[in-house]
Every structure is written in C-alpha cells, then in structure tokens.
Write a protein that holds these residues in place. Structure first.
Motif, mmCIF file in Angstrom:
data_model
loop_
_atom_site.group_PDB
_atom_site.id
_atom_site.type_symbol
_atom_site.label_atom_id
_atom_site.label_comp_id
_atom_site.label_asym_id
_atom_site.label_seq_id
_atom_site.Cartn_x
_atom_site.Cartn_y
_atom_site.Cartn_z
ATOM 1 N N ASP A 1 19.623 -4.201 16.688
ATOM 2 C CA ASP A 1 19.808 -2.664 14.762
ATOM 3 C C ASP A 1 18.374 -1.715 15.076
ATOM 4 O O ASP A 1 17.021 -2.213 15.382
ATOM 5 C CB ASP A 1 19.527 -3.708 13.367
ATOM 6 N N PHE A 2 18.742 -0.345 14.520
ATOM 7 C CA PHE A 2 17.599 0.358 14.316
ATOM 8 C C PHE A 2 16.570 0.423 13.008
ATOM 9 O O PHE A 2 16.971 1.170 12.699
ATOM 10 C CB PHE A 2 17.519 1.804 15.492
ATOM 11 N N ALA A 3 15.903 -0.677 12.949
ATOM 12 C CA ALA A 3 15.226 -0.335 12.297
ATOM 13 C C ALA A 3 14.531 -1.709 11.941
ATOM 14 O O ALA A 3 14.973 -3.186 12.937
ATOM 15 C CB ALA A 3 16.439 -0.973 10.672
ATOM 16 N N VAL B 1 22.801 0.424 17.239
ATOM 17 C CA VAL B 1 22.969 1.235 15.765
ATOM 18 C C VAL B 1 21.843 1.159 14.411
ATOM 19 O O VAL B 1 20.986 0.132 14.650
ATOM 20 C CB VAL B 1 24.416 0.560 14.712
ATOM 21 N N ASP B 2 22.250 1.831 13.926
ATOM 22 C CA ASP B 2 21.431 2.056 13.077
ATOM 23 C C ASP B 2 22.041 1.060 11.797
ATOM 24 O O ASP B 2 22.385 2.391 10.735
ATOM 25 C CB ASP B 2 20.693 3.595 12.343
ATOM 26 N N ALA B 3 21.927 0.081 11.371
ATOM 27 C CA ALA B 3 22.262 -0.632 9.970
ATOM 28 C C ALA B 3 20.876 -0.562 9.228
ATOM 29 O O ALA B 3 20.189 -1.515 9.234
ATOM 30 C CB ALA B 3 22.138 -2.320 11.211
ATOM 31 N N VAL C 1 10.202 -1.356 19.548
ATOM 32 C CA VAL C 1 10.097 -0.483 18.765
ATOM 33 C C VAL C 1 9.699 0.855 19.839
ATOM 34 O O VAL C 1 10.447 1.133 20.541
ATOM 35 C CB VAL C 1 8.230 -0.288 18.846
ATOM 36 N N MET C 2 10.634 1.598 18.187
ATOM 37 C CA MET C 2 11.050 3.115 18.572
ATOM 38 C C MET C 2 9.857 3.961 18.699
ATOM 39 O O MET C 2 9.213 3.908 17.669
ATOM 40 C CB MET C 2 12.343 3.500 17.288
ATOM 41 N N ALA C 3 9.700 5.211 19.862
ATOM 42 C CA ALA C 3 8.706 5.935 18.835
ATOM 43 C C ALA C 3 8.951 7.202 17.945
ATOM 44 O O ALA C 3 10.377 7.335 18.296
ATOM 45 C CB ALA C 3 8.735 6.557 20.942
ATOM 46 N N SER C 4 8.018 8.233 17.522
ATOM 47 C CA SER C 4 8.327 8.883 16.627
ATOM 48 C C SER C 4 8.788 10.231 17.237
ATOM 49 O O SER C 4 8.111 10.985 18.312
ATOM 50 C CB SER C 4 7.329 9.282 15.748
ATOM 51 N N TYR C 5 9.625 10.485 16.422
ATOM 52 C CA TYR C 5 9.377 12.415 16.894
ATOM 53 C C TYR C 5 8.142 13.544 16.649
ATOM 54 O O TYR C 5 8.025 14.138 17.941
ATOM 55 C CB TYR C 5 10.572 13.174 16.518
ATOM 56 N N SER C 6 7.470 12.707 15.577
ATOM 57 C CA SER C 6 6.360 13.655 14.800
ATOM 58 C C SER C 6 5.180 13.776 16.093
ATOM 59 O O SER C 6 4.898 12.839 17.053
ATOM 60 C CB SER C 6 5.832 13.209 14.039
ATOM 61 N N SER D 1 25.061 3.557 18.926
ATOM 62 C CA SER D 1 26.327 4.543 18.305
ATOM 63 C C SER D 1 25.049 5.300 17.216
ATOM 64 O O SER D 1 24.436 4.621 16.862
ATOM 65 C CB SER D 1 27.069 3.708 17.060
ATOM 66 N N GLY D 2 25.246 6.251 18.027
ATOM 67 C CA GLY D 2 23.751 7.196 16.099
ATOM 68 C C GLY D 2 24.392 7.275 14.842
ATOM 69 O O GLY D 2 25.966 6.098 14.697
ATOM 70 N N GLY D 3 24.100 7.714 14.040
ATOM 71 C CA GLY D 3 25.000 7.645 12.491
ATOM 72 C C GLY D 3 26.204 8.391 12.635
ATOM 73 O O GLY D 3 25.881 9.466 12.402
ATOM 74 N N VAL E 1 15.204 5.529 27.403
ATOM 75 C CA VAL E 1 14.913 6.745 26.624
ATOM 76 C C VAL E 1 16.505 6.441 26.561
ATOM 77 O O VAL E 1 17.506 6.245 26.968
ATOM 78 C CB VAL E 1 15.103 7.820 27.796
ATOM 79 N N MET E 2 16.357 7.382 24.817
ATOM 80 C CA MET E 2 17.599 7.314 23.887
ATOM 81 C C MET E 2 17.908 8.584 24.548
ATOM 82 O O MET E 2 17.612 9.937 24.107
ATOM 83 C CB MET E 2 17.441 7.461 22.566
ATOM 84 N N VAL E 3 19.228 9.247 25.560
ATOM 85 C CA VAL E 3 19.563 10.253 27.000
ATOM 86 C C VAL E 3 19.480 11.070 25.775
ATOM 87 O O VAL E 3 18.508 12.208 25.652
ATOM 88 C CB VAL E 3 19.937 10.481 27.574
HETATM 89 C C1 GLC Z 1 17.572 9.239 14.638
HETATM 90 C C2 GLC Z 1 16.578 9.152 14.055
HETATM 91 C C3 GLC Z 1 16.249 6.951 14.225
HETATM 92 C C4 GLC Z 1 17.643 6.377 14.978
HETATM 93 C C5 GLC Z 1 18.545 7.577 16.339
HETATM 94 C C6 GLC Z 1 19.185 6.936 16.655
HETATM 95 O O1 GLC Z 1 17.520 10.551 15.422
HETATM 96 O O2 GLC Z 1 15.508 9.368 14.399
HETATM 97 O O3 GLC Z 1 16.325 6.860 13.250
HETATM 98 O O4 GLC Z 1 17.649 4.686 15.417
HETATM 99 O O5 GLC Z 1 18.514 8.372 16.251
HETATM 100 O O6 GLC Z 1 20.711 6.644 15.751
#
Ligand code: GLC
Length: 619
Positions: free
Chosen positions: A139-141, A90-92, A271-276, A52-54, A334-336
């Motif tokens: 948990d994406f945290a 999820v992003d908790a 670990v989640m990779a950064s967009y940057s 689930s995205g935000g 990959v979070m497609v």
């Molecule tokens: C978002 C965020 C990341 C989050 C992911 C899933 O774009 O950059 O922090 O965990 O997508 O919602």
C-alpha cells in the motif's frame, strides 16, 4: 537497528542473489503499471512488481475482478525462472479506494483532526484486510507529508502541520497495516511517502507541466478532468506539487524527517522518494538524503521505490543518465511505469558500462527481497480468498463512521444552534454536496481525481440527516437553495471540486462564486445558518463566517456520511480539533512564523461547554 529477518531468511536471500542473473536482478528492480504489462512479460522478465495507479482498475471494477487480476500477475511471477513472488502495489490512501464497494475512510487531514492513534490503527487494519482480500500486499501509504503551503493539492494527504502528531498517526497506521507481524497472512507493506519534505515546496517552483505548450503527456492524459487542463492551470494547478523546497537543513531535519525516523523504528521496509527537489536538487538523485541519511544515519533496511515516472524528470531526453543517477543515489525499485523494457535494457547497459556497480544492484535487490521475505511471500504468495467478504463490510464501515464523527471540527456555534434538535419543525438542506458521495470522498476515489455522484456504495450527508430526523419529511432538500419558504435553520453544505496531486494546486483558497450565491439565498430564508465545508484544506472564509451562526469543517469524510449527520444532530459529540492553522487571509495560506490565523491548530468547540473561541482580530 535489528535486522527484520532471521538468519535463515537472510541466507535464502544471499542464495537467491548468488543464483540470479543480472537480468533477473534488474527485473526485480522494475515496477510496471498494470495496463502496460504484456501477457507473459512478468514471467519472461521476472518483473519484481506491478501496480495500479490511481484508478488503475480491472473491468468490471469489483473486488473479485481485482483479485483475479492481481493473482494472474502473481502466478506469472512464480512461473519465471527464478520464481520470486511478485509484489502488487496500490494507493489505498483512505481505504482500498480504487475498488468499488470498498470502505472509504476520511482522508488524512480528517484523521489528523481526530488525534486518535488507536482509531487510525484500526483503520490501517481494516484497510489491510480489504487490500489483502484482492491479493494486494503493498500500500503506497501513509503519506507523512507536512504541508506548509495549504494551496498544495496534496494538503489533504497530510495528517497535520505538527510533526509529532504526524509521526504518531503514521506509526499507528503502519501498525494497522502490519497486523500481528509482517509475515502474518494479512499484513500489507506500507510505503512511507514522499521522502523527503514533499510538503515544503514553494509556490511557482514546479516544472511538472509546461504551461505554454500543454501537451498532455501520457500520465496527465489519464486524468479525466471535468474542467479541462487549461482552466485548472489558470487557477494555479501544478504550481506547487513536485516543486522545490527551499528550506534549510535544520528545518528539514526538525520538521520533515521525524516521521521517517519514527516509521523506520516501527519497522517499515519501503519508502517512496518524492518528485520534489530540495535546494534545487531532485530527491530522486539526492544520494546524500536517500543513501547517507535514510539508509545510513536512520538505518533503513528496506527498499526505496521511485515515484511514478519520476526518474524521467532528472535529465529530460537523456534516459540513461536518469536511470544511472537515480539508482546510484539510492533508488532500489523504479516505478517506470510504462516502457519497462526500455528501463531494463538501459540499466543493464549502465551496469555493463561500469556507471552503475554490481554491488549497487545487489544492494537494491537484497533490500527488495528483504521486504518480500519479511512479508512471507515465498511461503504464502497469495492471500485467502475468503477475505473478499470483508470488502466494504459493516464492521469496517462502522470504524469509518466513527472516524467521520471524530474528524468533524466545530469552529463556530452562536447560541448553540448545534446540535440540531430532532424536534425542529423543518430543516432546509441546501447545496448539491449534501447529496454527492463523490464530493464527500474527494480525490483518490475510484479514479485518480475522484468524481461526483454515487461513484461507490455509501451514505450521503443528506441520507444521514433523514435517518436522524425521525420524520424525513421535515428535511427539505433544495440543492440550489432557491425557496420562498422560511426555516428556523438552514444547513448549507459546500464542497471543493475533487482533485489529486498538482491538479489541486490553487493560486488562492476561497469559496467559489457559486458557493457565495448559494449562501446568500439560504441566509435570506432561515433564522439560523449552519455551514458545513467539505474540503481538502482550510479555505479563507474570514469575510463570510461572521454571517454564519455555525460552521463545521468536515474535510473529506469518505463513504460514511451518516457520521456527519450523527454529530450535527447530537447523536455523538463534536470532538475534532484542527490539525492545521486556519489562515486569516490569502497572505497567510503559505504558513510562516508571522502568518495570521482565523483559528489556530488545536481549535475546536464542544457544544456542551459552549465556549466560543475568540475570532482572531479581523484585519
Ligand atoms: C503518484 C503519486 C504517489 C503514488 C504513485 C502511484 O504520482 O505521487 O503518491 O503512490 O504515483 O500511484
């Protein structure tokens, strides 16, 4: 580094790898967002994960409906030919914040001000229980960002500018999510993010949004923004987030890498990779940092997940190269997240063309299965439904209230106007934010951007004040501050508009004209003026603060506004300390060695002592 698995579990993984087809292996490397998954596809394609995205909630948005949704996906995964349990993410990031009724804790910038690892560990544990109640085990945290430019819309997701404090609190949160062990029934897999130096990007370097033709792509269209994208872009949105970090390697290693080293030593498996980017190269294609440093030098044995649609940015228009470069650099899942079949077909083609090796695929799947086996998913693919009674329970809200109390930073207190005396004949409370649960929760709350009003059950600051003042009638709430009455004390509560990610990037950090007009009205009607700021970062208030008798940084406290009222009224002491320098001027918001500050990291008053820190010399 000891391996996180027993010999028996490692043998299970090798057996599975030996039995899986290439398609099944690639299925495990695929994460789709829940609204895009067609019924039956989890089983048919053997998808490794759904997220689930935000704001990616079921309808109705209840803990029970969440659990039913997630359990459906897990059941499908068990029906796939290879039967590997699905991992739902999820992003908790401050409680199970997508779920109405969940406990919402202060965002990380407030937790950094507590400097209390034990408290953060208990928050991690409470969050894990509420997440696991909905059958979610990922948990994406914690974000372990070290924000350098406070104009970044993700500053509030960072604990502090101090790498050691970030490492301590991140490890505490990880231990909280883990509980008694990764294979315990309510453990939740942390995702330490965003690797690496996501907080070091320079203003003006983000290419995430094409400012000329703002065609709202699918992801940005999900953000129901009140102000409209054009207005936000004019204020600086998407100027920093996902940009380029120009720092040198020594700074990357000394400032931004330590929390990952600490998290890996604490046993994290994701670990989640950064967009940057770093020095112009996208992190999602950075083989040296993703593989040689993270997996080699730091010994990371878990898996790297991409960020949302992030690999698409590597070579716009050439998806095959995006896929090959990301997987070869070290991205394992990959979070497609939308067109997952295109990803599966593309990666298969890249493997068959010899541009991605079978060994790299096996390594990626081995890492993913290591996390799933460590969590005990094969023995226990679902959690105990009885956990649902813990979502938003009084015990968790009490922990959140404690966190709110400890997060408040008192930065000015002329004549000890605080704590407020309950014997005050009357208190003027002004500012809509005083009675706005959405404003005190901020972004990543129920929806991606957050919102206003009673978006979820909780207590506003005003409700808390009325509880503290035995006679609620003495608390006069005037949202716009327009009154002809005179008051001994006026309390103005100001809030930033909720935001998330690059939507919250701003060109300048200042109070709005509406804030200033409110302050002027309240100032005229009270002998003593107390200002409480709800914000995701310090704002430049150098010109205004001399006119205030007291000032409290309250950050984004979450659902338990009682905690703010308890400290304002002396039921608990002020103990919070700044986790960031507070900039003196707009020239100081992007921190450098020569930045000037109104207050330094660590500042904070405790009224008992009453000492007033010297204000930095105004320019
Ligand atoms: C978002 C965020 C990341 C989050 C992911 C899933 O774009 O950059 O922090 O965990 O997508 O919602």
């Amino acid at each position: 580094m000891t391996h996180p698995l027993s010999e028996e579990n490692r043998a299970l993984i090798e057996r599975l790898l030996g039995e899986m087809t290439l398609g099944e292996k690639i299925g495990q490397m695929t994460q789709a967002e829940k609204n895009s998954v067609r019924r039956g596809d989890v089983a048919r394609l053997g998808l490794g994960s759904v997220l689930s995205g935000g704001g990616g909630s079921p309808k109705p948005n209840t803990p029970e409906a969440w659990r039913e949704m997630v359990t459906g996906f897990i059941r499908e995964s068990l029906a796939s030919p290879v039967g590997i349990p699905l991992l739902y993410g999820v992003d908790a990031v401050h409680g199970h914040n997508n779920v109405v009724g969940a406990t919402i804790f202060p965002h990380n910038i407030g937790l950094g001000a507590t400097r209390d690892p034990d408290l953060v560990r208990r928050i991690g544990r409470a969050t894990a229980l509420e997440v696991a109640a909905t059958n979610v085990r990922w948990d994406f945290a914690p974000a372990v960002s070290l924000p350098q430019d406070l104009r970044w819309g993700r500053t509030y997701e960072g604990y502090s500018q101090d790498p050691a404090l970030v490492s301590d609190l991140a490890v505490a949160y990880i231990e909280g999510l883990r509980g008694e062990g990764w294979d315990s029934p309510t453990s939740v897999l942390p995702s330490v993010k965003h690797y690496v130096a996501d907080g070091a990007t320079a203003f003006g370097t983000s290419t995430r949004v094409n400012r000329l033709g703002v065609t709202l792509d699918h992801t940005l269209a999900l953000a129901r923004t009140g102000e409209g994208m054009r207005s936000l872009l004019n204020q600086g949105a998407w100027q920093i987030d996902q940009g380029d970090s120009p720092i040198d390697e020594a700074t990357l290693r000394s400032v931004h890498l330590p929390p990952y080293r600490a998290a890996i030593e604490a046993g994290v498996l994701n670990v989640m990779a950064s967009y940057s980017s770093w020095q112009g190269l996208k992190m999602h294609a950075h083989r040296s940092l993703l593989t040689d440093v993270l997996k080699g030098e730091l010994g990371f044995q878990g898996f790297v997940v991409s960020d949302w649609e992030a690999i698409d940015q590597l070579h716009p228009g050439d998806y095959a190269s995006c896929v090959a470069d990301a997987v070869n650099a070290g991205v394992d899942m990959v979070m497609v997240p939308f067109d997952y079949e295109r990803f599966i077909h593309t990666l298969r083609a890249e493997v068959e063309a010899g541009r991605v090796s079978g060994a790299r695929i096996d390594d990626a799947v081995r890492r993913i299965l290591t996390a799933k086996v460590a969590l005990g998913l094969f023995e226990r693919p679902s959690t105990d439904e009885a956990l649902l009674s813990l979502v938003g329970c009084p015990e968790h809200r009490a922990v959140a209230r404690e966190a709110v109390r400890k997060s408040l930073v008192l930065l000015k207190n002329e004549g000890n106007v605080l704590p407020l005396s309950p014997d005050l004949p009357a208190l003027l409370v002004a500012g809509e934010a005083a009675d706005d649960l959405g404003a005190q929760c901020g972004g990543w709350t129920i929806t991606w951007m957050g919102g206003h009003g009673p978006t979820t059950p909780g207590t506003t600051i005003l409700e808390g004040l009325r509880r503290q003042f035995g006679h609620p009638a003495r608390v006069h709430y005037v949202p716009n501050g327009e009154t002809s009455s005179r008051y001994p004390v006026g309390l103005a509560v100001l809030a930033e508009e909720p935001y998330a990610e690059g939507m919250g990037d701003r060109r300048e950090l200042r109070l709005s004209p509406k804030h200033l007009a409110l302050l002027a009205r309240v100032r005229q009607q009270c002998d003593r003026l107390v200002v409480v700021l709800l914000s995701g970062r310090p704002l430049v208030i150098t010109e205004q603060v001399p006119d205030w008798d007291a000032f409290v940084a309250a950050w984004l406290p979450g659902t338990e506004g009682d905690g703010v009222a308890e400290v304002l009224c002396g039921a608990a002491p002020f103990t919070g300390r700044l986790g960031f320098d507070w900039p003196l001027s707009q020239a100081d918001v992007a921190r450098t060695a020569t930045s000037q500050n109104l207050w330094k990291i660590g500042a904070g008053l405790t009224p008992v002592s009453g000492e007033i820190p010297p204000l930095s010399p105004t320019p």
